[in-house]
Design a protein around this motif. Structure first.
Motif, PDB file in Angstrom:
ATOM      1  N   VAL A  25       9.981 -49.077 -17.188  1.00 27.54           N
ATOM      2  CA  VAL A  25       8.617 -48.952 -16.469  1.00 27.54           C
ATOM      3  C   VAL A  25       8.775 -47.699 -15.526  1.00 27.54           C
ATOM      4  CG1 VAL A  25       7.059 -50.042 -14.938  1.00 27.54           C
ATOM      5  CG2 VAL A  25       7.969 -51.067 -16.928  1.00 27.54           C
ATOM      6  N   HIS A  26       7.914 -46.729 -15.094  1.00 27.84           N
ATOM      7  CA  HIS A  26       7.913 -45.627 -14.215  1.00 27.84           C
ATOM      8  C   HIS A  26       6.869 -45.884 -13.191  1.00 27.84           C
ATOM      9  CE1 HIS A  26       8.390 -41.223 -13.548  1.00 27.84           C
ATOM     10  NE2 HIS A  26       8.804 -41.886 -12.479  1.00 27.84           N
ATOM     11  N   VAL A  27       7.179 -45.999 -12.139  1.00 26.21           N
ATOM     12  CA  VAL A  27       5.933 -45.982 -11.144  1.00 26.21           C
ATOM     13  C   VAL A  27       5.798 -44.537 -10.604  1.00 26.21           C
ATOM     14  CG1 VAL A  27       5.139 -46.746  -8.780  1.00 26.21           C
ATOM     15  CG2 VAL A  27       6.416 -48.275 -10.418  1.00 26.21           C
ATOM     16  N   VAL A  28       4.704 -44.064 -10.683  1.00 28.33           N
ATOM     17  CA  VAL A  28       4.557 -42.504 -10.204  1.00 28.33           C
ATOM     18  C   VAL A  28       3.419 -42.712  -9.000  1.00 28.33           C
ATOM     19  CG1 VAL A  28       3.612 -40.384 -10.694  1.00 28.33           C
ATOM     20  CG2 VAL A  28       4.770 -41.468 -12.562  1.00 28.33           C
ATOM     21  N   SER A  29       4.089 -42.272  -7.909  1.00 28.65           N
ATOM     22  CA  SER A  29       3.072 -42.563  -6.561  1.00 28.65           C
ATOM     23  C   SER A  29       2.904 -41.350  -5.925  1.00 28.65           C
ATOM     24  CB  SER A  29       3.711 -43.550  -5.691  1.00 28.65           C
ATOM     25  OG  SER A  29       2.436 -44.057  -4.949  1.00 28.65           O
ATOM     26  N   HIS A  30       1.996 -41.420  -5.005  1.00 22.20           N
ATOM     27  CA  HIS A  30       1.755 -40.178  -4.168  1.00 22.20           C
ATOM     28  C   HIS A  30       2.519 -40.128  -3.101  1.00 22.20           C
ATOM     29  CE1 HIS A  30      -1.707 -37.756  -2.042  1.00 22.20           C
ATOM     30  NE2 HIS A  30      -0.867 -36.994  -2.602  1.00 22.20           N
ATOM     31  N   ILE A  31       2.730 -38.744  -2.536  1.00 21.91           N
ATOM     32  CA  ILE A  31       3.900 -38.667  -1.308  1.00 21.91           C
ATOM     33  C   ILE A  31       3.464 -39.021   0.000  1.00 21.91           C
ATOM     34  CG2 ILE A  31       4.971 -36.527  -2.605  1.00 21.91           C
ATOM     35  CD1 ILE A  31       3.563 -34.608  -0.478  1.00 21.91           C
ATOM     36  N   ASP A  32       2.094 -39.536   0.306  1.00 21.97           N
ATOM     37  CA  ASP A  32       1.795 -39.894   1.551  1.00 21.97           C
ATOM     38  C   ASP A  32       2.096 -41.153   2.079  1.00 21.97           C
ATOM     39  OD1 ASP A  32      -0.051 -41.073   0.357  1.00 21.97           O
ATOM     40  OD2 ASP A  32      -1.848 -40.014   1.037  1.00 21.97           O
ATOM     41  N   ASN A 292      -0.034 -48.545  12.378  1.00 24.42           N
ATOM     42  CA  ASN A 292      -0.242 -46.763  12.144  1.00 24.42           C
ATOM     43  C   ASN A 292       1.007 -45.984  12.633  1.00 24.42           C
ATOM     44  OD1 ASN A 292      -2.701 -45.358  12.019  1.00 24.42           O
ATOM     45  ND2 ASN A 292      -3.364 -47.102  13.396  1.00 24.42           N
ATOM     46  N   GLU A 293       2.110 -46.723  13.240  1.00 27.49           N
ATOM     47  CA  GLU A 293       3.289 -46.045  13.683  1.00 27.49           C
ATOM     48  C   GLU A 293       4.194 -46.174  12.480  1.00 27.49           C
ATOM     49  OE1 GLU A 293       5.099 -46.070  17.579  1.00 27.49           O
ATOM     50  OE2 GLU A 293       3.647 -47.482  17.715  1.00 27.49           O
ATOM     51  N   LEU A 298       6.388 -43.466   7.397  1.00 17.98           N
ATOM     52  CA  LEU A 298       6.455 -43.328   5.914  1.00 17.98           C
ATOM     53  C   LEU A 298       5.968 -42.152   5.494  1.00 17.98           C
ATOM     54  CD1 LEU A 298       5.269 -46.875   4.555  1.00 17.98           C
ATOM     55  CD2 LEU A 298       7.249 -45.874   4.750  1.00 17.98           C
ATOM     56  N   ASN A 299       4.948 -41.526   6.351  1.00 17.39           N
ATOM     57  CA  ASN A 299       4.446 -40.084   6.073  1.00 17.39           C
ATOM     58  C   ASN A 299       5.581 -39.131   6.235  1.00 17.39           C
ATOM     59  OD1 ASN A 299       2.240 -38.353   5.413  1.00 17.39           O
ATOM     60  ND2 ASN A 299       2.101 -37.822   7.597  1.00 17.39           N
ATOM     61  N   ALA A 300       6.194 -39.330   7.257  1.00 17.22           N
ATOM     62  CA  ALA A 300       7.526 -38.392   7.559  1.00 17.22           C
ATOM     63  C   ALA A 300       8.383 -38.245   6.581  1.00 17.22           C
ATOM     64  CB  ALA A 300       8.234 -38.729   9.044  1.00 17.22           C
ATOM     65  N   GLY A 302       7.656 -39.034   3.322  1.00  7.12           N
ATOM     66  CA  GLY A 302       6.865 -38.389   2.102  1.00  7.12           C
ATOM     67  C   GLY A 302       7.117 -36.739   2.219  1.00  7.12           C
ATOM     68  N   ARG A 303       6.853 -36.298   3.367  1.00  4.28           N
ATOM     69  CA  ARG A 303       6.819 -34.856   3.791  1.00  4.28           C
ATOM     70  C   ARG A 303       8.108 -34.353   3.634  1.00  4.28           C
ATOM     71  NH1 ARG A 303       1.421 -34.708   2.739  1.00  4.28           N
ATOM     72  NH2 ARG A 303       0.558 -36.350   3.669  1.00  4.28           N
ATOM     73  N   ASN A 304       9.044 -34.972   4.097  1.00  3.46           N
ATOM     74  CA  ASN A 304      10.516 -34.479   3.877  1.00  3.46           C
ATOM     75  C   ASN A 304      11.129 -35.012   2.739  1.00  3.46           C
ATOM     76  OD1 ASN A 304      10.858 -32.964   6.633  1.00  3.46           O
ATOM     77  ND2 ASN A 304       9.784 -34.750   7.142  1.00  3.46           N
ATOM     78  N   LYS A 305      10.423 -35.289   1.639  1.00  9.05           N
ATOM     79  CA  LYS A 305      10.632 -35.835   0.440  1.00  9.05           C
ATOM     80  C   LYS A 305      12.011 -36.808   0.634  1.00  9.05           C
ATOM     81  CE  LYS A 305       9.477 -31.713  -2.233  1.00  9.05           C
ATOM     82  NZ  LYS A 305       8.457 -31.213  -1.142  1.00  9.05           N
ATOM     83  N   ARG A 306      11.894 -37.628   1.421  1.00 13.37           N
ATOM     84  CA  ARG A 306      12.866 -38.714   1.581  1.00 13.37           C
ATOM     85  C   ARG A 306      12.191 -40.054   1.196  1.00 13.37           C
ATOM     86  NH1 ARG A 306      16.752 -37.067   5.543  1.00 13.37           N
ATOM     87  NH2 ARG A 306      17.514 -39.185   5.273  1.00 13.37           N
ATOM     88  N   PHE A 307      11.807 -39.879  -0.138  1.00 16.65           N
ATOM     89  CA  PHE A 307      11.171 -41.100  -0.694  1.00 16.65           C
ATOM     90  C   PHE A 307      11.977 -42.387  -0.753  1.00 16.65           C
ATOM     91  CE2 PHE A 307       9.759 -37.125  -2.930  1.00 16.65           C
ATOM     92  CZ  PHE A 307       8.492 -36.939  -2.145  1.00 16.65           C
ATOM     93  N   LYS A 308      13.030 -42.271  -1.202  1.00 13.59           N
ATOM     94  CA  LYS A 308      13.909 -43.551  -1.077  1.00 13.59           C
ATOM     95  C   LYS A 308      14.048 -44.178   0.122  1.00 13.59           C
ATOM     96  CE  LYS A 308      16.787 -43.209  -5.179  1.00 13.59           C
ATOM     97  NZ  LYS A 308      17.827 -42.419  -5.777  1.00 13.59           N
TER      98      LYS A 308
END
Ligand SMILES: [Mn+2]
Length: 467
Positions: A25-32, A292-293, A298-300, A302-308
């Motif tokens: 199974v592959h989960v494809v999600s958004h970067i935000d 919010n924090e 998480l946003n940071a 995503g933006r820096n491609k540190r998804f893991k």
């Protein structure tokens, strides 16, 4: 009512997952932030079911390059990109999304999107929310993932004032299970981890001239209202008494009002006071304690491609990945600071309904955040929508647009405006009322800006002549 009766497609999605319990199974999600919380919710759900899976996070322009596997689950994206998903028709896939669906539904598509059931995808439910309902419908015990769905909703700025609609159901799950508490509070970012004067300094919507972006001004403000605190011992917002918060709120509103377009003045309190969401199991002082924090962390990532890193922390790691997330947050703030100084050293263009800046040199993943920050910089108009562009390749611009949330209490919805303007000029775009983006061929930029401005004019006229 059962959630599966409220949101169509959930049952089909659960049945389809059952058919694939021994498959890849592959989960494809958004970067935000919403995309990352959503991926974490799904990953945790699949882990608990013993289903092996991979996760990848993408910006929308990368979707056409993703290859199908036995089962692909798209989360927080897909609904708006149905036309790019044709190659998935020969395998199984599920869409769990809350964005406006594009035309081109195909038969047998397992498409869970509460906007198709009449819910509002801008404020009532996020991608994480949809993933959460899927998860909870699979197993009631996944109710412990509800707090994460609130983080995702906050990441998508759905907590304007207070969470409502389906988000409210999730909030009740989180609160009943002792994961999260909520109360009326000052809507100031950095509630649990920033000294109050710093938090005030970074407050910019509504723009308060003597405080926004002005540390000394913020200190003077606190002393004006009689808050004498010794150097080095500044409390955070979370430490203040109700009376102190009340004083700060009324003074902030009073100082913002003279600079606000008169027809929007009545909405100012809604931006200063709102519900806060505390993840009560997180440590005091941790940036994960405030929803919010947490979303910003998480946003940071995503933006820096540190998804893991982001997904790992969202799934519960408070060890090495948590240390990493603090480091990513620091890096992210540095990137923003240097991007901001690049842009403010350039000229920008002020038009009647928008202001436009060239974002060349700024990474496309932070262009939108930079645009928001520009709204409170000298020389920019805080209540005029802002649009920036930066190259992502030789022929294409990424466009980001932002505006004060105050405007969205009127009839301004930048996401709708950008979708129409991009579509009319051969590009693709969409997003939320105060924050959105598009991809566009470079030679169509001028045409796009004219069209976008025109869409905003139309929206404003609608507010003046409600039919
Ligand atoms: Mn989302």
């Amino acid at each position: 009512m059962e959630i599966c009766q409220m949101i169509s497609g959930l049952n089909e999605a659960i049945e389809l997952l059952k058919c694939h319990k021994n498959d890849s199974v592959h989960v494809v999600s958004h970067i935000d932030a919403d995309g990352l919380s959503s991926a974490a919710i799904l990953s945790q759900t699949l882990d608990r079911k013993g289903i092996e899976h991979t996760i990848s996070c993408h910006s929308l322009d990368e979707l056409p390059h993703i290859e199908p596997c036995e089962l692909t689950i798209f989360s927080d994206l897909g609904s708006g990109q149905l036309h790019t998903l044709h190659k998935f028709l020969h395998s199984d896939f599920i869409i769990l999304d809350h964005h406006h669906p594009s035309q081109g539904d195909f038969p047998g598509l397992v498409h869970v999107n509460p906007t198709r059931d009449g819910y509002d995808g801008t404020f009532e439910v996020s991608g994480s929310g949809v993933s959460y309902f899927f998860s909870r419908a699979i197993d009631e015990r996944n109710v412990d993932l509800s707090a994460l769905a609130i983080v995702g909703a906050c990441g998508d700025m759905q907590d304007s004032g207070k969470l409502k609609g389906l988000n409210r159901l999730i909030l009740e799950d989180a609160s009943k299970n002792g994961l999260l508490s909520y109360e009326d509070d000052l809507s100031i970012f950095g509630r649990s981890s920033r000294p109050i004067h710093k938090a005030l300094q970074y407050f910019s919507d509504p723009y308060i001239p003597s405080i926004s972006g002005n540390e000394r001004g913020a200190l003077a403000f606190l002393s004006d209202i009689g808050m004498e605190v010794k150097e080095g011992e500044w409390p955070t917002l979370a430490d203040l008494t109700f009376e102190q918060k009340r004083m700060i709120a009324s003074e902030m509103i009073a100082r913002a009002l003279p600079y606000v377009p008169p027809e929007l003045a009545k909405y100012v309190p809604l931006l200063v006071i709102g519900e806060s969401y505390t993840l009560v199991r997180e440590e005091r002082g941790s940036p994960l304690r405030d929803a919010n924090e947490f979303a910003t962390c998480l946003n940071a990532c995503g933006r820096n491609k540190r998804f893991k890193t982001g997904i790992g922390v969202a799934k519960g790691d408070r060890g090495s990945l948590f240390d990493e997330i603090l480091e990513v947050l620091r890096l992210h703030r540095e990137n923003l600071k240097s991007a901001l100084s690049v842009i403010t050293s350039r000229t920008h263009e002020r038009r009647k309904e928008i202001q436009v800046f060239c974002g060349e040199g700024v990474d496309d993943t932070i262009l939108g955040t930079v645009a928001s920050m520009l709204l409170s910089q000298k020389g920019f108009e805080p209540y005029l929508p802002i649009v920036g562009y930066t190259s992502i390749d030789d022929d294409t611009y990424k466009i980001s647009a932002r505006c004060s949330r105050l405007l969205t209490f009127g009839t301004i919805h930048l996401g709708k405006a950008i979708r129409r303007a991009a579509c009319a000029t051969g590009g693709e775009g969409g997003g939320h009322a105060p924050a959105c983006g598009a991809y566009l061929r470079k030679d169509r930029l001028e045409e796009f800006l004219t069209s976008f401005e025109c869409e905003i004019t139309i929206q404003k006229n609608q507010s003046q002549n409600p039919s």
